[in-house]
Structures are given as structure tokens and as C-alpha cells.
Design a protein around this motif. Structure first.
Motif, PDB file in Angstrom:
ATOM      1  N   ILE A 268       0.835  -1.213   0.000  1.00  0.00           N
ATOM      2  CA  ILE A 268       0.000   0.000   0.000  1.00  0.00           C
ATOM      3  C   ILE A 268       0.865   1.257   0.000  1.00  0.00           C
ATOM      4  N   TYR A 269       1.937   1.254   0.787  1.00  0.00           N
ATOM      5  CA  TYR A 269       2.786   2.441   0.858  1.00  0.00           C
ATOM      6  C   TYR A 269       3.529   2.676  -0.454  1.00  0.00           C
ATOM      7  N   CYS A 270       3.828   1.624  -1.190  1.00  0.00           N
ATOM      8  CA  CYS A 270       4.426   1.812  -2.519  1.00  0.00           C
ATOM      9  C   CYS A 270       3.449   2.520  -3.452  1.00  0.00           C
ATOM     10  N   VAL A 271       2.164   2.181  -3.343  1.00  0.00           N
ATOM     11  CA  VAL A 271       1.135   2.879  -4.135  1.00  0.00           C
ATOM     12  C   VAL A 271       1.059   4.339  -3.703  1.00  0.00           C
ATOM     13  N   PHE A 272       1.092   4.591  -2.402  1.00  0.00           N
ATOM     14  CA  PHE A 272       1.056   5.969  -1.899  1.00  0.00           C
ATOM     15  C   PHE A 272       2.266   6.764  -2.392  1.00  0.00           C
ATOM     16  N   ASP A 273       3.439   6.127  -2.383  1.00  0.00           N
ATOM     17  CA  ASP A 273       4.657   6.819  -2.824  1.00  0.00           C
ATOM     18  C   ASP A 273       4.568   7.209  -4.301  1.00  0.00           C
ATOM     19  N   THR A 274       4.022   6.319  -5.109  1.00  0.00           N
ATOM     20  CA  THR A 274       3.878   6.613  -6.540  1.00  0.00           C
ATOM     21  C   THR A 274       2.939   7.784  -6.759  1.00  0.00           C
ATOM     22  N   ILE A 275       1.804   7.793  -6.062  1.00  0.00           N
ATOM     23  CA  ILE A 275       0.841   8.895  -6.209  1.00  0.00           C
ATOM     24  C   ILE A 275       1.440  10.185  -5.670  1.00  0.00           C
ATOM     25  N   ALA A 276       2.182  10.108  -4.571  1.00  0.00           N
ATOM     26  CA  ALA A 276       2.813  11.303  -4.009  1.00  0.00           C
ATOM     27  C   ALA A 276       3.815  11.909  -4.989  1.00  0.00           C
ATOM     28  N   GLU A 277       4.557  11.071  -5.681  1.00  0.00           N
ATOM     29  CA  GLU A 277       5.512  11.577  -6.676  1.00  0.00           C
ATOM     30  C   GLU A 277       4.794  12.207  -7.863  1.00  0.00           C
ATOM     31  N   GLN A 278       3.673  11.640  -8.263  1.00  0.00           N
ATOM     32  CA  GLN A 278       2.903  12.204  -9.369  1.00  0.00           C
ATOM     33  C   GLN A 278       2.333  13.573  -9.020  1.00  0.00           C
ATOM     34  N   HIS A 279       1.955  13.787  -7.770  1.00  0.00           N
ATOM     35  CA  HIS A 279       1.355  15.059  -7.349  1.00  0.00           C
ATOM     36  C   HIS A 279       2.362  15.981  -6.663  1.00  0.00           C
ATOM     37  N   GLN A 280       3.663  15.639  -6.744  1.00  0.00           N
ATOM     38  CA  GLN A 280       4.757  16.476  -6.225  1.00  0.00           C
ATOM     39  C   GLN A 280       4.633  16.696  -4.725  1.00  0.00           C
ATOM     40  N   LEU A 281       4.296  15.657  -3.998  1.00  0.00           N
ATOM     41  CA  LEU A 281       4.279  15.711  -2.546  1.00  0.00           C
ATOM     42  C   LEU A 281       5.582  15.158  -1.985  1.00  0.00           C
ATOM     43  N   THR A 282       5.966  15.643  -0.828  1.00  0.00           N
ATOM     44  CA  THR A 282       7.145  15.153  -0.130  1.00  0.00           C
ATOM     45  C   THR A 282       6.701  14.207   0.975  1.00  0.00           C
ATOM     46  N   LYS A 283       7.140  12.970   0.881  1.00  0.00           N
ATOM     47  CA  LYS A 283       6.828  12.008   1.936  1.00  0.00           C
ATOM     48  C   LYS A 283       7.650  12.344   3.173  1.00  0.00           C
ATOM     49  N   ILE A 284       6.967  12.524   4.293  1.00  0.00           N
ATOM     50  CA  ILE A 284       7.662  12.873   5.530  1.00  0.00           C
ATOM     51  C   ILE A 284       8.110  11.612   6.257  1.00  0.00           C
ATOM     52  N   LYS A 285       7.170  10.735   6.543  1.00  0.00           N
ATOM     53  CA  LYS A 285       7.516   9.497   7.241  1.00  0.00           C
ATOM     54  C   LYS A 285       6.288   8.606   7.316  1.00  0.00           C
ATOM     55  N   THR A 286       6.486   7.362   7.772  1.00  0.00           N
ATOM     56  CA  THR A 286       5.401   6.456   8.114  1.00  0.00           C
ATOM     57  C   THR A 286       5.569   6.068   9.570  1.00  0.00           C
ATOM     58  N   ASN A 287       4.460   5.927  10.243  1.00  0.00           N
ATOM     59  CA  ASN A 287       4.465   5.559  11.657  1.00  0.00           C
ATOM     60  C   ASN A 287       3.457   4.438  11.858  1.00  0.00           C
ATOM     61  N   GLY A 288       3.932   3.212  11.670  1.00  0.00           N
ATOM     62  CA  GLY A 288       3.006   2.087  11.749  1.00  0.00           C
ATOM     63  C   GLY A 288       2.053   2.111  10.570  1.00  0.00           C
ATOM     64  N   ASP A 289       0.766   2.260  10.869  1.00  0.00           N
ATOM     65  CA  ASP A 289      -0.248   2.330   9.813  1.00  0.00           C
ATOM     66  C   ASP A 289      -0.598   3.763   9.465  1.00  0.00           C
ATOM     67  N   GLN A 290       0.285   4.676   9.767  1.00  0.00           N
ATOM     68  CA  GLN A 290       0.050   6.100   9.497  1.00  0.00           C
ATOM     69  C   GLN A 290       1.053   6.600   8.462  1.00  0.00           C
ATOM     70  N   TYR A 291       0.544   7.278   7.441  1.00  0.00           N
ATOM     71  CA  TYR A 291       1.364   7.800   6.341  1.00  0.00           C
ATOM     72  C   TYR A 291       1.241   9.321   6.353  1.00  0.00           C
ATOM     73  N   ILE A 292       2.383  10.015   6.345  1.00  0.00           N
ATOM     74  CA  ILE A 292       2.396  11.477   6.450  1.00  0.00           C
ATOM     75  C   ILE A 292       3.159  12.050   5.267  1.00  0.00           C
ATOM     76  N   ALA A 293       2.563  13.029   4.590  1.00  0.00           N
ATOM     77  CA  ALA A 293       3.196  13.693   3.442  1.00  0.00           C
ATOM     78  C   ALA A 293       2.827  15.171   3.467  1.00  0.00           C
ATOM     79  N   ALA A 294       3.472  15.941   2.603  1.00  0.00           N
ATOM     80  CA  ALA A 294       3.235  17.386   2.594  1.00  0.00           C
ATOM     81  C   ALA A 294       3.518  17.955   1.217  1.00  0.00           C
ATOM     82  N   VAL A 295       2.897  19.100   0.933  1.00  0.00           N
ATOM     83  CA  VAL A 295       3.145  19.876  -0.281  1.00  0.00           C
ATOM     84  C   VAL A 295       3.717  21.224   0.138  1.00  0.00           C
ATOM     85  N   GLY A 296       4.680  21.729  -0.630  1.00  0.00           N
ATOM     86  CA  GLY A 296       5.236  23.042  -0.347  1.00  0.00           C
ATOM     87  C   GLY A 296       6.523  23.025   0.435  1.00  0.00           C
ATOM     88  N   LEU A 297       7.101  21.840   0.676  1.00  0.00           N
ATOM     89  CA  LEU A 297       8.364  21.777   1.412  1.00  0.00           C
ATOM     90  C   LEU A 297       9.557  21.881   0.479  1.00  0.00           C
TER      91      LEU A 297
END
Length: 414
Positions: A268-297
Motif C-alpha cells: 500500500i505504501y508503494c502505491v502511496f509513494d507513486t501517487i505522491a511523486e505524481q502530485h509532487q508531494l514530499t513524503k515525511i515518514k510512516t508511523n506504523g499504519d500512518q502515512y504522512i506527506a506534505a506539499v510546499g516543502l
């Protein structure tokens, strides 16, 4: 001159190190080259003083002039290195080395085997040239080899020997010179191979580091500068942060094995990473079942509207893909907040990239209070995205540590 070779090797290994590796500052390189020049000046000066004590040496005055002349050449290379004119200083060192040996051999007019220093120069010049300067390296090697053969074969005739001895000496001269030439080429190939391996290793390290942290911080960590808080911390006037969490994850973790659980998160996180790269988001970290990303960094050129809308697009894309890729009875919920934030790395042992600030806390609270398949956003995110996205009416609710906050739910694109 023999003692100069290890110093030259150490300097030019640093000088010719690949551009993707950690390199010394130009001022440091200048200090190293300047030290080499001063050492050579000292050697020549001591030799000139020795010649003053032996008046029976032929052409002693010419030897003194020769020493002082080359002393001035090395001094010129010293000042050129101080001016960061490394290419010119390097050429002057090579030419001075050749000139000193030729004039010394011609002035002595006897065979003292000084010409063997040309063979020594063949191995020294291997470290004088960058891998891109192969042409100049071959020219220099040929010059050193040719000079050795010429002076070696010329001076043996000044010594009384029989004809068969001349032939043996000439054969040995050519054999030795060709052997040294071939050995130098083999060493150069090994050096080039080491450089290529270093470049490949550095490129992999850089790519891996840029996937973990933003490019600006990665370039700083790859440099030779010591870590400082000012260079590791960046303030952002406007950023949008999204927290993603799974619902019904605890019951699922009790029903499956740990290996299957980790396999699910990785997929699932590989899918999230691919979508984040497509939308120019910066992945911050994962914490267990929690995925954190941001735009504008990483991209400061985005406006406040673009930052918020990209984060909303990412959230909707995640929601769609999760329904397709999940394959298990697990839901998803998200929280988005926009505002100022601060990002960077802190600590010395195993530093990790993270984001801090009220915006980070607000996004976390919005995600924790959201229901299954809901995307909760703050009022600022809604105001900057309302032209292209649909939201439900705002609802004021208490958030832990933040008080009463107006919350909106993202419904979809218009």
C-alpha cells in the motif's frame, strides 16, 4: 625528488576525485599544492648549497643557475595555486620537472642515471590527470618514455664498452621503458575503474538520500561541511500536510501474521509513494499504519492555492486507489491542514527528516477525529481549494490541545 611522489599522489587523488564525492574546498586544495611547491623549492635550494661546497664539479655555476631558475618556477606554481589556477599550476609543475631533469643531465655530461627519474615521472603523472583528460595523460606518458630512451641510449656511448654491451644496454633500455609504460597504463585503468565504482556508489547513495529527505538537505549532508542547525532547518510560510491512517487495522492485525501485515503495508505504501511523486508531494515518514506527506516543502514556487489544491487532489487519488488496491476489509481516513511549518533534520545519531509546527498538529487531530473514508480539512485548506473542490458545511468540534476548530469534509472535485 623521490620523497615528493607520495605527497603528489595524495594531493592529486583529492584533486581528481569525482564531482559527486565529498571534496575538499578550493582553498584546501590550494594549500596542498602550495605545500608541494614549497617542498620542491626546499629540495632544490639544499642541492644548490651542496654544489657550492664542491668546486671540482663541472659547470658548478651553471648548476647553481639551473637550481635557482627552477626554484623560481616552483615558486610561480605556488602563487598560481594560491590563486586557484590549478590547471596552470599543474602544467608548470610537469614542465619544470622535465626541464630540470634535461638541464641536469646535459650539465653533468656523464651518466649518473638521472634519466631514470623520467620513469618515475611516468607513474607520478598518473595522478595528475582527471579521467576526462586521458588524451593529455597519454601525451605526457609518451614524452617521459621517449626522453628516458633518448638520454639512456645517448649516454651509454660515452662510457667505454664493447659493442655487444651496447646492444644489451639498448635492449634493456627499450624493455624497461616499454614495461613501465604498460604498467602505467594498467595502473591507470585500475584507477579509472576505482573512480567509476566510486561514482556509481555515490550516485546510489545520493539517490537513496534524496528519496528519504529533500534534495536541498541531501546536498548539504553530502558535502564536507559540519552539521549546523541553520542549514538543516527550513521555515515554510505555507504548506499543506496530510495524515493518512487505516481504520479497522487493529482487528486485521490480530487475524493475520506479522509477515502478511508488513507485506500489506509495503504494498500500500508503494502505491502511496507513486501517487505522491505524481502530485509532487514530499513524503515525511510512516508511523506504523500512518502515512504522512506534505506539499510546499521542496518547491517554494507553488502558491498557497496550488499547495492546498495539490494536497486535495492527492487525497482523492489515494482514496480511489485504496479502494482498488486494498483487497482486505480495512478502511482509510485522512486529515489535511494548511499553514506555516518548519522542516529539517535534528540530532547527530541517525538524523531523520521531519516537520514541526501547529499545522502538523492540526493535520494529526483532523485525521484522528475523521470517520472511515472521510477526508477532514481545516478552514484555510477549504478557502484555498473551494473553487475546484466540493466541501460539506463547516462543523465546529473540539480537538485535543487546539480547542474548538471549524472542520470541513472534502467530498470531491467540481
Amino acid at each position: 625528488m623521490l620523497h615528493v611522489l607520495p605527497v603528489l599522489k595524495q594531493y592529486f587523488e583529492r584533486l581528481n576525485s569525482p564531482p559527486l564525492t565529498i571534496q575538499s574546498k578550493p582553498s584546501k586544495r590550494a594549500e596542498i599544492l602550495a605545500g608541494i611547491c614549497l617542498f620542491l623549492c626546499l629540495v632544490l635550494f639544499v642541492q644548490s648549497l651542496k654544489l657550492l661546497c664542491f668546486s671540482d664539479i663541472p659547470s658548478v655555476h651553471m648548476h647553481i643557475i639551473n637550481m635557482l631558475l627552477h626554484l623560481s618556477f616552483f615558486s610561480s606554481a605556488f602563487f598560481l595555486s594560491k590563486l586557484n589556477l590549478f590547471e596552470l599550476a599543474r602544467c608548470l609543475l610537469i614542465l619544470t620537472y622535465i626541464s630540470y631533469l634535461i638541464t641536469a643531465i646535459l650539465l653533468w655530461q656523464i651518466n649518473l642515471n638521472i634519466q631514470f627519474y623520467f620513469l618515475l615521472g611516468m607513474f607520478a603523472c598518473l595522478y595528475f590527470f582527471h579521467p576526462r583528460e586521458t588524451k593529455y595523460l597519454w601525451i605526457t606518458l609518451c614524452i617521459f618514455c621517449g626522453l628516458f630512451i633518448y638520454f639512456q641510449t645517448q649516454f651509454v656511448f660515452s662510457i667505454g664498452r664493447e659493442d655487444w654491451q651496447f646492444g644489451v644496454i639498448n635492449v634493456n633500455t627499450w624493455t624497461l621503458s616499454i614495461s613501465c609504460f604498460l604498467l602505467a597504463t594498467w595502473i591507470r585503468r585500475q584507477i579509472n575503474r576505482s573512480w567509476q565504482q566510486m561514482q556509481m556508489t555515490e550516485q546510489k547513495t545520493r539517490q537513496l538520500l534524496q528519496k528519504v529527505i529533500p534534495s536541498s538537505i541531501a546536498r548539504y549532508l553530502m558535502s564536507a561541511e559540519p552539521l549546523s542547525l541553520e542549514n538543516c532547518i527550513t521555515e515554510h510560510s505555507f504548506a499543506s500536510i496530510i495524515f493518512i491512517d487505516f481504520t479497522e487495522f487493529t482487528p486485521y492485525s490480530r487475524q493475520t501474521s506479522d509477515k502478511n501485515l508488513v507485506t500489506f503495508l509495503h504494498r500500500i505504501y508503494c502505491v502511496f509513494d507513486t501517487i505522491a511523486e505524481q502530485h509532487q508531494l514530499t513524503k515525511i515518514k510512516t508511523n506504523g499504519d500512518q502515512y504522512i506527506a506534505a506539499v510546499g516543502l521542496g518547491n517554494s514556487s507553488l502558491s498557497s492555492y496550488e499547495t492546498s489544491q495539490q494536497c486535495c487532489q492527492f487525497a482523492l487519488a489515494i482514496s480511489r486507489e485504496f479502494e482498488i488496491k486494498a483487497g482486505v476489509n480495512i478502511g482509510i481516513k485522512m486529515g489535511i491542514a494548511s499553514g506555516n511549518a518548519i522542516s529539517g533534520i535534528i540530532g547527530q545519531s541517525r538524523p531523520a527528516f521531519d516537520v514541526w509546527g501547529n499545522t502538523m498538529n492540526l493535520a494529526s487531530r483532523l485525521e484522528s477525529t475523521a470517520a472511515n473514508r472521510e477526508i477532514q480539512v481545516c478552514q484555510q485548506t477549504m478557502l484555498y481549494s473551494m473553487q475546484n473542490f466540493r466541501f460539506c458545511s463547516g462543523l465546529t468540534q473540539p480537538l485535543k490541545g487546539l480547542g474548538q476548530v471549524t472542520v470541513y469534509k472534502l467530498l470531491g472535485a467540481k
